[in-house]
Write a protein that holds these residues in place. Structure first.
Motif, mmCIF file in Angstrom:
data_model
loop_
_atom_site.group_PDB
_atom_site.id
_atom_site.type_symbol
_atom_site.label_atom_id
_atom_site.label_comp_id
_atom_site.label_asym_id
_atom_site.label_seq_id
_atom_site.Cartn_x
_atom_site.Cartn_y
_atom_site.Cartn_z
ATOM 1 N N UNK A 262 -155.994 18.202 79.603
ATOM 2 C CA UNK A 262 -156.397 18.213 81.271
ATOM 3 C C UNK A 262 -155.841 16.931 81.767
ATOM 4 N N UNK A 263 -155.369 17.172 82.956
ATOM 5 C CA UNK A 263 -155.174 15.868 83.889
ATOM 6 C C UNK A 263 -156.667 15.746 84.720
ATOM 7 N N UNK B 288 -161.250 23.010 86.460
ATOM 8 C CA UNK B 288 -160.981 23.209 85.049
ATOM 9 C C UNK B 288 -161.507 22.128 84.050
ATOM 10 N N UNK B 289 -161.864 21.115 84.629
ATOM 11 C CA UNK B 289 -162.234 20.112 83.563
ATOM 12 C C UNK B 289 -163.515 20.305 82.749
ATOM 13 N N UNK B 290 -163.469 20.111 81.559
ATOM 14 C CA UNK B 290 -164.570 20.187 80.724
ATOM 15 C C UNK B 290 -165.788 19.253 81.308
ATOM 16 N N UNK B 291 -167.038 19.219 80.899
ATOM 17 C CA UNK B 291 -167.987 18.371 81.409
ATOM 18 C C UNK B 291 -167.798 16.912 80.671
ATOM 19 N N UNK B 292 -168.166 16.085 81.231
ATOM 20 C CA UNK B 292 -167.684 14.782 80.782
ATOM 21 C C UNK B 292 -168.090 14.676 79.359
ATOM 22 N N UNK C 56 -153.852 21.557 69.950
ATOM 23 C CA UNK C 56 -153.769 20.938 71.457
ATOM 24 C C UNK C 56 -152.906 22.119 72.121
ATOM 25 N N UNK C 57 -153.177 22.071 73.478
ATOM 26 C CA UNK C 57 -152.433 22.932 74.408
ATOM 27 C C UNK C 57 -152.740 22.515 75.901
ATOM 28 N N UNK C 58 -151.528 22.531 76.953
ATOM 29 C CA UNK C 58 -151.802 22.029 77.951
ATOM 30 C C UNK C 58 -152.779 23.155 78.760
ATOM 31 N N UNK C 59 -153.732 22.703 79.535
ATOM 32 C CA UNK C 59 -154.434 23.583 80.422
ATOM 33 C C UNK C 59 -153.389 24.534 81.508
ATOM 34 N N UNK C 60 -153.983 25.838 81.334
ATOM 35 C CA UNK C 60 -152.931 26.651 82.398
ATOM 36 C C UNK C 60 -153.114 26.289 83.623
ATOM 37 N N UNK C 61 -154.027 25.715 84.067
ATOM 38 C CA UNK C 61 -154.480 25.583 85.706
ATOM 39 C C UNK C 61 -153.732 23.877 85.894
ATOM 40 N N UNK C 62 -154.143 23.093 85.249
ATOM 41 C CA UNK C 62 -153.993 21.893 85.685
ATOM 42 C C UNK C 62 -152.801 20.972 85.112
#
Length: 71
Positions: free
Chosen positions: A19-20, A27-31, A58-64
């Protein structure tokens, strides 16, 4: 330059999403589930770093991080 993290919890298909951290798309995971990867000029460098750290699916998030989302 974007700052990236990887979700320490795999998705149902086994992927670990990169994630960015500047994303505003919710779309970010919890800290507590984030592993900071650092700053990279492109998402491909961040995905490669996640794989180097043991998150081999690992794969880029489809949203960010759609430019590095492959599945």
């Amino acid at each position: 330059m974007p700052n990236y993290c990887v979700n320490k919890n795999a998705q149902s298909n086994g992927d670990y999403e990169v994630h960015d951290l500047a994303s505003t798309r919710r779309c970010l995971p919890s800290p507590s589930n984030r592993l900071n990867l650092g700053y990279f000029a492109s998402c491909s460098g961040a995905v490669a770093e996640a794989k180097r750290r043991g998150y081999r699916m690992a794969n880029g998030c489809a949203h960010c991080v759609p430019a590095c989302h492959t599945r």
